[in-house]
Design a protein around this motif. Structure first.
Motif, PDB file in Angstrom:
ATOM      1  N   ASP A   1     -11.674  35.311  15.458  1.00 24.94           N
ATOM      2  CA  ASP A   1     -11.632  34.215  14.487  1.00 24.94           C
ATOM      3  C   ASP A   1     -10.494  34.411  13.485  1.00 24.94           C
ATOM      4  OD1 ASP A   1     -12.668  31.773  13.352  1.00 24.94           O
ATOM      5  OD2 ASP A   1     -13.514  32.986  11.731  1.00 24.94           O
ATOM      6  N   GLN A   2     -10.336  35.621  12.956  1.00 24.72           N
ATOM      7  CA  GLN A   2      -9.258  35.880  11.997  1.00 24.72           C
ATOM      8  C   GLN A   2      -7.891  35.679  12.637  1.00 24.72           C
ATOM      9  OE1 GLN A   2     -10.103  39.833  10.625  1.00 24.72           O
ATOM     10  NE2 GLN A   2     -11.745  39.178   9.248  1.00 24.72           N
ATOM     11  N   LEU A   3      -7.740  36.156  13.851  1.00 21.64           N
ATOM     12  CA  LEU A   3      -6.471  36.011  14.556  1.00 21.64           C
ATOM     13  C   LEU A   3      -6.158  34.544  14.831  1.00 21.64           C
ATOM     14  CD1 LEU A   3      -4.055  37.308  15.897  1.00 21.64           C
ATOM     15  CD2 LEU A   3      -5.469  37.707  17.924  1.00 21.64           C
ATOM     16  N   MET A   4      -7.154  33.799  15.290  1.00 19.94           N
ATOM     17  CA  MET A   4      -6.948  32.377  15.583  1.00 19.94           C
ATOM     18  C   MET A   4      -6.647  31.596  14.313  1.00 19.94           C
ATOM     19  SD  MET A   4      -9.689  31.726  18.671  1.00 19.94           S
ATOM     20  CE  MET A   4      -9.208  30.025  18.946  1.00 19.94           C
ATOM     21  N   LEU A   5      -7.315  31.928  13.215  1.00 24.04           N
ATOM     22  CA  LEU A   5      -7.037  31.262  11.943  1.00 24.04           C
ATOM     23  C   LEU A   5      -5.614  31.565  11.471  1.00 24.04           C
ATOM     24  CD1 LEU A   5     -10.446  31.779  10.107  1.00 24.04           C
ATOM     25  CD2 LEU A   5      -9.445  29.586  10.806  1.00 24.04           C
ATOM     26  N   ARG A   6      -5.172  32.810  11.674  1.00 26.23           N
ATOM     27  CA  ARG A   6      -3.808  33.193  11.292  1.00 26.23           C
ATOM     28  C   ARG A   6      -2.784  32.414  12.121  1.00 26.23           C
ATOM     29  NH1 ARG A   6      -2.879  38.845  12.651  1.00 26.23           N
ATOM     30  NH2 ARG A   6      -4.962  39.027  11.797  1.00 26.23           N
ATOM     31  N   ILE A   7      -3.025  32.296  13.422  1.00 30.83           N
ATOM     32  CA  ILE A   7      -2.121  31.544  14.301  1.00 30.83           C
ATOM     33  C   ILE A   7      -2.107  30.073  13.902  1.00 30.83           C
ATOM     34  CG2 ILE A   7      -1.760  30.754  16.679  1.00 30.83           C
ATOM     35  CD1 ILE A   7      -2.885  33.533  17.555  1.00 30.83           C
ATOM     36  N   GLN A   8      -3.279  29.529  13.631  1.00 34.39           N
ATOM     37  CA  GLN A   8      -3.381  28.130  13.206  1.00 34.39           C
ATOM     38  C   GLN A   8      -2.642  27.921  11.882  1.00 34.39           C
ATOM     39  OE1 GLN A   8      -7.205  26.703  11.728  1.00 34.39           O
ATOM     40  NE2 GLN A   8      -7.028  24.922  13.073  1.00 34.39           N
ATOM     41  N   GLY A   9      -2.718  28.908  10.992  1.00 33.57           N
ATOM     42  CA  GLY A   9      -2.096  28.804   9.679  1.00 33.57           C
ATOM     43  C   GLY A   9      -0.578  28.780   9.711  1.00 33.57           C
TER      44      GLY A   9
ATOM     45  N   SER B   1      -0.694  23.783  17.429  1.00 34.00           N
ATOM     46  CA  SER B   1      -1.670  22.843  16.875  1.00 34.00           C
ATOM     47  C   SER B   1      -2.981  22.745  17.653  1.00 34.00           C
ATOM     48  CB  SER B   1      -1.048  21.445  16.762  1.00 34.00           C
ATOM     49  OG  SER B   1      -0.612  21.014  18.038  1.00 34.00           O
ATOM     50  N   SER B   2      -2.934  22.779  18.979  1.00 33.84           N
ATOM     51  CA  SER B   2      -4.179  22.576  19.725  1.00 33.84           C
ATOM     52  C   SER B   2      -4.995  23.869  19.772  1.00 33.84           C
ATOM     53  CB  SER B   2      -3.891  22.082  21.145  1.00 33.84           C
ATOM     54  OG  SER B   2      -3.505  23.144  21.983  1.00 33.84           O
ATOM     55  N   ASN B   3      -6.305  23.706  19.738  1.00 32.86           N
ATOM     56  CA  ASN B   3      -7.199  24.866  19.791  1.00 32.86           C
ATOM     57  C   ASN B   3      -7.015  25.653  21.083  1.00 32.86           C
ATOM     58  OD1 ASN B   3      -8.187  24.190  17.322  1.00 32.86           O
ATOM     59  ND2 ASN B   3     -10.190  23.519  18.046  1.00 32.86           N
ATOM     60  N   GLU B   4      -6.722  24.961  22.178  1.00 33.04           N
ATOM     61  CA  GLU B   4      -6.522  25.641  23.456  1.00 33.04           C
ATOM     62  C   GLU B   4      -5.299  26.553  23.381  1.00 33.04           C
ATOM     63  OE1 GLU B   4      -4.947  24.283  27.749  1.00 33.04           O
ATOM     64  OE2 GLU B   4      -6.813  23.303  27.127  1.00 33.04           O
ATOM     65  N   ARG B   5      -4.216  26.067  22.827  1.00 28.51           N
ATOM     66  CA  ARG B   5      -2.994  26.883  22.701  1.00 28.51           C
ATOM     67  C   ARG B   5      -3.225  28.044  21.724  1.00 28.51           C
ATOM     68  NH1 ARG B   5       1.846  25.533  24.631  1.00 28.51           N
ATOM     69  NH2 ARG B   5       2.083  23.549  25.688  1.00 28.51           N
ATOM     70  N   ILE B   6      -3.958  27.787  20.658  1.00 31.27           N
ATOM     71  CA  ILE B   6      -4.277  28.849  19.698  1.00 31.27           C
ATOM     72  C   ILE B   6      -5.082  29.940  20.398  1.00 31.27           C
ATOM     73  CG2 ILE B   6      -5.635  29.398  17.639  1.00 31.27           C
ATOM     74  CD1 ILE B   6      -4.804  26.588  16.569  1.00 31.27           C
ATOM     75  N   ALA B   7      -6.055  29.543  21.222  1.00 33.38           N
ATOM     76  CA  ALA B   7      -6.882  30.509  21.944  1.00 33.38           C
ATOM     77  C   ALA B   7      -6.042  31.322  22.931  1.00 33.38           C
ATOM     78  CB  ALA B   7      -8.018  29.794  22.676  1.00 33.38           C
ATOM     79  N   VAL B   8      -5.113  30.672  23.625  1.00 35.96           N
ATOM     80  CA  VAL B   8      -4.254  31.381  24.577  1.00 35.96           C
ATOM     81  C   VAL B   8      -3.358  32.366  23.842  1.00 35.96           C
ATOM     82  CG1 VAL B   8      -2.332  31.107  26.201  1.00 35.96           C
ATOM     83  CG2 VAL B   8      -4.330  29.611  26.358  1.00 35.96           C
TER      84      VAL B   8
END
Length: 103
Positions: free
Chosen positions: A33-41, A46-53
């Protein structure tokens, strides 16, 4: 098995795990979650799928770069260890296929 409700990138997930695995699972959820939030930030993805990858690739990189503790394999990265095992398997496969041709 115990049901554990978690939130990753604002989405709720219901997971099952044993009581012994729960602390490790919750730590993994926090890390992801922290890593994905950092990437999103960063605003670059932009897409959740790309953030997850992107998060999965970063975590895989962390795992493969992790060093073995002291001992006969001390200091060897997990990725290097994996590559060495794959190389040994290839040598064994070649030797076995050569042996089969002789029979």
């Amino acid at each position: 098995m115990e049901r554990v409700d978690v939130s990753i990138l604002g989405r709720e997930y219901s997971l099952a795990c044993s009581a012994e695995e729960k602390p490790t699972l919750l730590a993994a959820v926090r890390h992801v979650d922290q890593l994905m939030l950092r990437i999103q930030g960063t605003g670059k993805v932009s897409s959740n799928e790309r953030i997850a990858v992107m998060a999965a690739l970063q975590i895989a990189g962390e795992l493969l770069a992790m060093k073995a503790p002291d001992g006969p394999l001390g200091g060897l990265a997990v990725g290097d260890f994996k590559r060495r095992i794959e190389d040994m398997n290839a040598v064994l496969d070649d030797a076995l296929s050569g042996q089969e041709k002789l029979l």
